[in-house]
Design a protein around this motif. Structure first.
Motif, PDB file in Angstrom:
ATOM      1  N   VAL A  10      40.506  48.327  10.969  1.00  0.00           N
ATOM      2  CA  VAL A  10      40.441  48.321   9.504  1.00  0.00           C
ATOM      3  C   VAL A  10      41.081  47.059   8.940  1.00  0.00           C
ATOM      4  CG1 VAL A  10      41.218  49.505   7.429  1.00  0.00           C
ATOM      5  CG2 VAL A  10      40.317  50.816   9.341  1.00  0.00           C
ATOM      6  N   VAL A  11      42.170  46.600   9.554  1.00  0.00           N
ATOM      7  CA  VAL A  11      42.788  45.348   9.110  1.00  0.00           C
ATOM      8  C   VAL A  11      41.789  44.207   9.224  1.00  0.00           C
ATOM      9  CG1 VAL A  11      44.558  43.630   9.658  1.00  0.00           C
ATOM     10  CG2 VAL A  11      45.157  46.054   9.586  1.00  0.00           C
ATOM     11  N   GLY A  12      41.052  44.169  10.339  1.00  0.00           N
ATOM     12  CA  GLY A  12      40.038  43.137  10.506  1.00  0.00           C
ATOM     13  C   GLY A  12      38.943  43.223   9.466  1.00  0.00           C
ATOM     14  N   LEU A  13      38.626  44.445   9.030  1.00  0.00           N
ATOM     15  CA  LEU A  13      37.559  44.631   8.049  1.00  0.00           C
ATOM     16  C   LEU A  13      37.986  44.256   6.633  1.00  0.00           C
ATOM     17  CD1 LEU A  13      35.976  48.025   9.209  1.00  0.00           C
ATOM     18  CD2 LEU A  13      35.100  45.725   9.602  1.00  0.00           C
ATOM     19  N   ILE A  14      39.259  44.472   6.300  1.00  0.00           N
ATOM     20  CA  ILE A  14      39.684  44.231   4.915  1.00  0.00           C
ATOM     21  C   ILE A  14      40.272  42.848   4.702  1.00  0.00           C
ATOM     22  CG2 ILE A  14      40.137  46.692   4.593  1.00  0.00           C
ATOM     23  CD1 ILE A  14      43.103  46.119   4.715  1.00  0.00           C
ATOM     24  N   LEU A  15      40.525  42.101   5.778  1.00  0.00           N
ATOM     25  CA  LEU A  15      41.104  40.764   5.622  1.00  0.00           C
ATOM     26  C   LEU A  15      40.241  39.832   4.770  1.00  0.00           C
ATOM     27  CD1 LEU A  15      42.848  39.773   9.000  1.00  0.00           C
ATOM     28  CD2 LEU A  15      43.876  40.007   6.727  1.00  0.00           C
ATOM     29  N   PRO A  16      38.912  39.812   4.935  1.00  0.00           N
ATOM     30  CA  PRO A  16      38.107  38.945   4.054  1.00  0.00           C
ATOM     31  C   PRO A  16      38.284  39.264   2.576  1.00  0.00           C
ATOM     32  CG  PRO A  16      36.818  39.641   5.943  1.00  0.00           C
ATOM     33  CD  PRO A  16      38.084  40.429   5.982  1.00  0.00           C
ATOM     34  N   SER A  17      38.439  40.551   2.239  1.00  0.00           N
ATOM     35  CA  SER A  17      38.658  40.917   0.837  1.00  0.00           C
ATOM     36  C   SER A  17      40.002  40.398   0.347  1.00  0.00           C
ATOM     37  CB  SER A  17      38.595  42.442   0.680  1.00  0.00           C
ATOM     38  OG  SER A  17      37.334  42.941   1.066  1.00  0.00           O
ATOM     39  N   VAL A  18      41.020  40.482   1.211  1.00  0.00           N
ATOM     40  CA  VAL A  18      42.337  39.945   0.863  1.00  0.00           C
ATOM     41  C   VAL A  18      42.259  38.428   0.708  1.00  0.00           C
ATOM     42  CG1 VAL A  18      44.732  39.690   1.641  1.00  0.00           C
ATOM     43  CG2 VAL A  18      43.502  41.838   2.045  1.00  0.00           C
ATOM     44  N   LEU A  19      41.529  37.790   1.615  1.00  0.00           N
ATOM     45  CA  LEU A  19      41.360  36.337   1.540  1.00  0.00           C
ATOM     46  C   LEU A  19      40.702  35.938   0.227  1.00  0.00           C
ATOM     47  CD1 LEU A  19      41.487  33.574   3.068  1.00  0.00           C
ATOM     48  CD2 LEU A  19      39.174  34.084   3.886  1.00  0.00           C
TER      49      LEU A  19
ATOM     50  N   ASN B 146      31.630  30.428   1.005  1.00  0.00           N
ATOM     51  CA  ASN B 146      31.263  29.957   2.341  1.00  0.00           C
ATOM     52  C   ASN B 146      32.390  30.172   3.341  1.00  0.00           C
ATOM     53  OD1 ASN B 146      28.666  29.102   1.631  1.00  0.00           O
ATOM     54  ND2 ASN B 146      29.411  27.089   0.959  1.00  0.00           N
ATOM     55  N   GLN B 147      33.627  30.036   2.877  1.00  0.00           N
ATOM     56  CA  GLN B 147      34.761  30.264   3.757  1.00  0.00           C
ATOM     57  C   GLN B 147      34.856  31.737   4.178  1.00  0.00           C
ATOM     58  OE1 GLN B 147      38.180  28.804   1.656  1.00  0.00           O
ATOM     59  NE2 GLN B 147      37.652  26.643   1.943  1.00  0.00           N
ATOM     60  N   VAL B 148      34.636  32.641   3.224  1.00  0.00           N
ATOM     61  CA  VAL B 148      34.651  34.071   3.526  1.00  0.00           C
ATOM     62  C   VAL B 148      33.505  34.428   4.467  1.00  0.00           C
ATOM     63  CG1 VAL B 148      34.319  36.377   2.541  1.00  0.00           C
ATOM     64  CG2 VAL B 148      35.836  34.753   1.416  1.00  0.00           C
ATOM     65  N   LEU B 149      32.344  33.814   4.252  1.00  0.00           N
ATOM     66  CA  LEU B 149      31.201  34.064   5.128  1.00  0.00           C
ATOM     67  C   LEU B 149      31.506  33.622   6.559  1.00  0.00           C
ATOM     68  CD1 LEU B 149      28.265  34.975   5.462  1.00  0.00           C
ATOM     69  CD2 LEU B 149      27.553  32.670   4.770  1.00  0.00           C
ATOM     70  N   SER B 150      32.069  32.419   6.707  1.00  0.00           N
ATOM     71  CA  SER B 150      32.425  31.924   8.042  1.00  0.00           C
ATOM     72  C   SER B 150      33.513  32.780   8.674  1.00  0.00           C
ATOM     73  CB  SER B 150      32.886  30.461   7.949  1.00  0.00           C
ATOM     74  OG  SER B 150      31.871  29.632   7.434  1.00  0.00           O
ATOM     75  N   PHE B 151      34.498  33.165   7.857  1.00  0.00           N
ATOM     76  CA  PHE B 151      35.580  34.008   8.354  1.00  0.00           C
ATOM     77  C   PHE B 151      35.045  35.369   8.806  1.00  0.00           C
ATOM     78  CE2 PHE B 151      39.008  37.101   7.661  1.00  0.00           C
ATOM     79  CZ  PHE B 151      40.002  36.564   8.466  1.00  0.00           C
ATOM     80  N   SER B 152      34.090  35.925   8.054  1.00  0.00           N
ATOM     81  CA  SER B 152      33.507  37.225   8.391  1.00  0.00           C
ATOM     82  C   SER B 152      32.762  37.158   9.716  1.00  0.00           C
ATOM     83  CB  SER B 152      32.561  37.690   7.282  1.00  0.00           C
ATOM     84  OG  SER B 152      33.255  37.886   6.069  1.00  0.00           O
TER      85      SER B 152
ATOM     86  N   VAL C  13      26.675  41.960  10.384  1.00  0.00           N
ATOM     87  CA  VAL C  13      27.046  40.605   9.962  1.00  0.00           C
ATOM     88  C   VAL C  13      26.307  39.566  10.799  1.00  0.00           C
ATOM     89  CG1 VAL C  13      28.945  38.942   9.795  1.00  0.00           C
ATOM     90  CG2 VAL C  13      29.305  41.318   9.087  1.00  0.00           C
ATOM     91  N   MET C  14      26.292  39.773  12.122  1.00  0.00           N
ATOM     92  CA  MET C  14      25.600  38.841  13.013  1.00  0.00           C
ATOM     93  C   MET C  14      24.087  38.889  12.791  1.00  0.00           C
ATOM     94  SD  MET C  14      27.900  37.227  14.507  1.00  0.00           S
ATOM     95  CE  MET C  14      29.553  37.225  15.214  1.00  0.00           C
TER      96      MET C  14
END
Length: 367
Positions: free
Chosen positions: A143-152, A163-169, A307-308
């Protein structure tokens, strides 16, 4: 829950296959969108049960490792097919909502029912912490891995943040998929003894052993699995195509349909199975492991896969969930992790989880 009751329930569920041809005919003949949605929605319920049974049979036939991959692919067939179709059409929000809803229904509704079923006439029961502890920790990491992009997205200010969030995801999804392979190796290889169901009595163990010696009809099972899987894709396609008109007619939001209705339908057969397994103080640890394994399949496999898949077809599917979805998922995991951390439970714990799910259902209804 007596075995005969479960069998009667499954007979009723399979009787809903009548809606499969009705759903296809309604869609092809351009009937009222509400009828198309209802017929195909009801058809998905027995189809998901058939896929689940067939994938379990193939798992027993091919062994643990291949069986784990089969379950990962087909165990969440409804969510995967719906998600793939939604991403293909560019509706990534709908795909995200289905995935979040599946986790919530597993972790709150089904687990709550499981705890009530196991402890309704008991005082205090205890979890096997060697099993539930490791799964709980992995669930939190997921869950931490899933919510980190939202925090970012919420904490950084950049002109190129999308684009950064997309690459991070995409990078995070790759990590989660690798973590899923490690989880399969842990569950099916080095520590598979932790996930094996113990028989409630010796006669039951002998009965299960006798059944395991009977090899299933391989080709019949494969044909059944493929036919049910294709039928789910067809029904999901017709259902998704009718959702906008149905939502406008009934004033039921697309978010509620994706987050509540679809996951409940998909997880219905699994809920009946694990509730029956834990009934009256049965092997609740096995039931909990099934529930958390299903959650991990969504979080570590299905969502990263979408995502992939979006990356491959050129659709920007990310792990950036809506704020409300992110908060709901975080607090749900927090509550369940606390229950598992206490290592003991009563029917009140199950009631609280179901109560929380009902509250969230109302919240999604009014959105």
């Amino acid at each position: 829950m007596p075995l005969t009751t479960v069998r009667y329930a499954m007979v009723i569920v399979h009787g809903l296959l009548l809606f499969l041809p009705l759903g296809v005919i309604a869609a092809l003949l351009d009937w009222n969108p509400v009828l198309v949605s209802v017929f195909n929605f009801l058809a998905i319920l027995p189809l998901s049960a058939i896929v689940s049974d067939a994938s379990d049979t193939l798992s027993d036939y091919f062994g643990d490792l291949v069986g784990g991959l089969i379950n990962a692919t087909f165990g969440n067939a409804v969510e995967l097919s719906t998600g793939i179709l939604a991403v293909t059409s560019g509706d990534t929000y709908f795909a995200q909502s289905v995935m979040i809803g599946s986790i919530l229904s597993d972790i709150l509704l089904i687990m709550g029912g499981c705890l009530i079923s196991a402890s309704y006439n008991k005082h205090i029961l205890y979890f096997n912490m060697a099993q539930t502890g490791s799964l709980s920790s992995l669930m939190v990491v997921t869950v931490v891995g899933l919510i980190l992009p939202s925090v970012l997205y919420a904490t950084f200010d950049s002109l190129d943040l999308d684009n950064q969030v997309l690459s991070f995801s995409r990078g995070t999804s790759a990590v989660l998929l690798v973590l899923y392979v490690g989880y399969l190796y842990f569950q099916l290889g080095t520590h598979k003894h932790l996930f094996q169901q113990e028989p409630n009595n010796p006669s039951e163990g002998k009965h299960d052993q006798a059944e395991s010696n009977e090899k299933p009809d391989l080709w019949k099972t494969i044909i059944t699995l493929v036919a049910a899987g294709i039928s789910i894709v067809i029904c999901s396609h017709f259902f998704l195509a009718s959702v906008p008109a149905t939502s406008a007619t009934t004033r039921i939001s697309k978010t509620f349909i994706a987050t509540i209705l679809i996951p409940v339908t998909s997880n219905c057969s699994e809920g009946v199975a694990v509730t029956a397994a834990s009934f009256g103080g049965g092997d609740v640890n096995f039931a909990i492991s099934v529930i958390i394994s299903s959650i991990l399949q969504i979080g570590l496999f299905a969502i990263p896969f979408l995502v992939m898949f979006g990356w491959i077809i050129g659709v920007p599917m990310t792990l950036f969930f809506e704020t409300f979805h992110t908060l709901v998922l975080f607090f749900a995991i927090l509550v369940v992790n606390q229950v598992l951390k206490d290592a003991k439970y009563t029917y009140l714990h199950g009631s609280m989880l179901i109560g929380l799910y009902m509250t969230l259902t109302l919240a999604f209804w009014i959105r």
